[in-house]
Design a protein around this motif. Structure first.
Motif, mmCIF file in Angstrom:
data_model
loop_
_atom_site.group_PDB
_atom_site.id
_atom_site.type_symbol
_atom_site.label_atom_id
_atom_site.label_comp_id
_atom_site.label_asym_id
_atom_site.label_seq_id
_atom_site.Cartn_x
_atom_site.Cartn_y
_atom_site.Cartn_z
ATOM 1 N N GLU A 127 0.817 -1.220 0.000
ATOM 2 C CA GLU A 127 0.000 0.000 0.000
ATOM 3 C C GLU A 127 0.852 1.272 0.000
ATOM 4 O OE1 GLU A 127 -2.146 0.497 3.640
ATOM 5 O OE2 GLU A 127 -3.032 2.373 2.963
ATOM 6 N N ARG A 128 0.387 2.288 -0.730
ATOM 7 C CA ARG A 128 0.997 3.633 -0.640
ATOM 8 C C ARG A 128 -0.043 4.521 0.034
ATOM 9 N NH1 ARG A 128 1.345 6.521 -5.190
ATOM 10 N NH2 ARG A 128 3.060 7.857 -4.608
ATOM 11 N N THR A 129 0.379 5.208 1.089
ATOM 12 C CA THR A 129 -0.588 6.084 1.751
ATOM 13 C C THR A 129 -0.798 7.337 0.904
ATOM 14 O OG1 THR A 129 1.172 7.128 2.988
ATOM 15 C CG2 THR A 129 -0.008 5.332 4.097
ATOM 16 N N LYS A 130 -1.844 8.071 1.220
ATOM 17 C CA LYS A 130 -2.075 9.341 0.523
ATOM 18 C C LYS A 130 -1.032 10.348 0.999
ATOM 19 C CE LYS A 130 -6.602 9.522 -1.012
ATOM 20 N NZ LYS A 130 -7.143 10.479 -1.747
ATOM 21 N N LEU A 131 -0.958 11.496 0.317
ATOM 22 C CA LEU A 131 0.054 12.497 0.681
ATOM 23 C C LEU A 131 -0.100 12.972 2.121
ATOM 24 C CD1 LEU A 131 0.403 14.796 -2.460
ATOM 25 C CD2 LEU A 131 1.974 13.041 -1.636
ATOM 26 N N ASP A 132 -1.357 13.018 2.595
ATOM 27 C CA ASP A 132 -1.572 13.488 3.972
ATOM 28 C C ASP A 132 -1.395 12.356 4.992
ATOM 29 O OD1 ASP A 132 -3.797 11.916 3.729
ATOM 30 O OD2 ASP A 132 -5.255 13.550 3.762
ATOM 31 N N GLY A 133 -0.937 11.183 4.522
ATOM 32 C CA GLY A 133 -0.632 10.086 5.436
ATOM 33 C C GLY A 133 -1.789 9.113 5.650
ATOM 34 N N THR A 134 -2.983 9.428 5.109
ATOM 35 C CA THR A 134 -4.108 8.514 5.349
ATOM 36 C C THR A 134 -3.949 7.230 4.542
ATOM 37 O OG1 THR A 134 -5.320 9.943 3.852
ATOM 38 C CG2 THR A 134 -6.077 9.890 6.125
ATOM 39 N N SER A 135 -4.387 6.150 5.198
ATOM 40 C CA SER A 135 -4.290 4.840 4.577
ATOM 41 C C SER A 135 -5.626 4.507 3.927
ATOM 42 C CB SER A 135 -3.943 3.830 5.672
ATOM 43 O OG SER A 135 -4.291 2.549 5.252
#
Ligand code: GFB
Length: 400
Positions: A127-135
């Motif tokens: 998984e790659r998290t979103k830019l704001d860190g959300t999974s």
């Protein structure tokens, strides 16, 4: 004749239809499937290293490699610019090694049938998290720059993600991963494996370096390089020099105290440091080291080839070409230093590839591109501050 359409317009339409049909015929569907990826890491030198790995990966899986555009970053622009692969390199030359198709052609002529919007799945190791860190449990393949602009150039959106790790990776050379990939992803069900990033290592694996011979400059770049050599350099042999010295590089070289290798340094030090240790001089040679290396090379050539002496130096750089300094230092030898009138990395590379001799920066993947091209042609190359000079070696010994 159709009402309201002039005969000239009708002929034009017929020609366009005919051309498109011809192109469709050229690109037959590969039943073994395709590999797509975003060259989303680094600039040209990094992307070229990755490209050779991706080429080898596609070859091993017996899939066609979709040639991605080169991702470029322009000053002051928030989004990357995608430059078609064939702007810089010949597609035919790559076909001699393995099956390839430019991404523009794949999307225009094959994607509608083969990879319709409902079939578009992005592949990532984990998984790659979103830019704001959300999974979000996704590859988030279009999150950030250049990820968004790359896929969006072709209006590609992904309906879901596929994580291939930890059971699979792209080391087809040591782990025979190709067999496992083909077992798990049948081309009929998975006609396109689209990677979030390159299915390759940086720097390029030693086993893939030789693939560089299939990367041949486009006619346009060839011509620009040849014209410059013919019209702007003094007649006779020349040394090509790569000076990597911009602020990003100065900062990057600060890391050498913590690492054994940096970027492309295995090209001179060996992949396991079997040929030497990384030093600050190798990463960021001083003006004195640069001139000393050039003077020694000029002398060596003079002694070896009385008739083919060095007449000039061609300097490529991202920042300081040191033209005045080099001219001053080499005046007594009647050798002049030259550079391109404009900033053109690809023409710089092509000229360096054709120089009689080349001295590059061992740590830079930009220099590594030149070294590989020259190796493929049997041309000589050297690096600044490598191997460590005898006097420096003695100093190091005394210091210890
Ligand atoms: O190519 P590249 O990955 O090589 O990135 P390094 C350096 C970029 O700087 C090139 C410009 O793609 C060019 O745009 N550049 C470098 C040059 N040398 C020249 C030159 O001689 N002439 C011209 N015209 N442009 C590393 C990266 O760069 O730099 C790392 O690999 C990291 O990812 C580090 O960013 C700081 O390997 O030299």
């Amino acid at each position: 004749m159709c009402k309201g359409i002039s005969s000239v317009l009708l002929i034009k339409i017929l020609i366009i239809v005919a051309i498109n049909n011809i192109k469709c015929d050229i690109w037959e569907v590969d039943p073994k499937g395709y590999i797509a990826y975003c060259p989303c890491m680094g600039r040209f030198g990094n992307q070229a290293d990755h490209f050779l790995g991706a080429l080898s990966f596609a070859h091993a899986l017996n899939r066609t490699l979709i040639l991605p555009p080169w991702v470029e970053y322009r000053k002051g622009e928030a989004k990357s610019v995608q430059v078609p692969f064939k702007t810089y390199f010949k597609v035919d030359a790559l076909q001699e090694y393995t099956k390839v198709i430019p991404m523009e052609d794949f999307m225009a002529y094959l994607a509608d049938d083969l990879w319709s919007p409902q079939k578009r799945v992005s592949f990532c190791y984990t998984e790659r998290t979103k830019l704001d860190g959300t999974s979000t449990g996704s590859c988030n393949a279009k999150e950030g720059n250049p990820f968004f602009s790359f896929w969006d150039t072709f209006h590609i959106d992904f309906i879901k993600s596929e994580f291939y790790g930890p059971s699979l990776n792209y080391d087809v050379i040591h782990n025979r991963m190709d067999v496992l990939w083909n077992e798990k992803y049948d081309p009929e069900k998975w006609p396109v494996i689209a990677f979030t990033g390159a299915p390759a290592t940086f720097p390029v694996q030693a086993e893939n370096v030789h693939l560089h011979k299939y990367l041949q400059w486009s006619d346009k770049i060839d011509k620009k390089a040849n014209d410059f050599i013919k019209n702007s350099l003094p007649k006779g042999a020349f040394i090509g020099v790569h000076l990597r010295n911009g602020i990003d590089w100065i900062r990057a070289c600060e890391h050498i105290k913590d690492v054994k290798q940096l970027f492309a340094s295995p090209q001179c030090l060996g992949y396991r440091n079997e040929k030497g240790v990384l030093t600050m001089d190798i990463c960021l040679p001083s003006q004195e080291i640069i001139v000393r290396k050039l003077k020694r090379l000029i002398k060596k050539v003079k002694e070896a080839h009385k008739t083919n002496q060095i007449k000039s130096i061609f300097v490529a750089s991202d920042n300081n070409h040191m033209i005045d300094y080099l001219n001053e230092q080499l005046r007594r030898m009647k050798i002049t230093a030259h550079k391109l009138p404009e900033n053109n990395p690809h023409v710089d590379l092509a000229i360096l590839g054709r120089a009689n001799y080349f001295v590059g920066n061992c740590v830079s993947s930009f220099s590594a591109f030149v070294k590989r091209e020259r190796d493929a042609r049997g041309f000589p190359s050297e690096f600044f501050a490598y191997p460590i000079e005898k006097s420096q070696k003695n100093n190091r010994h005394e210091e210890l």
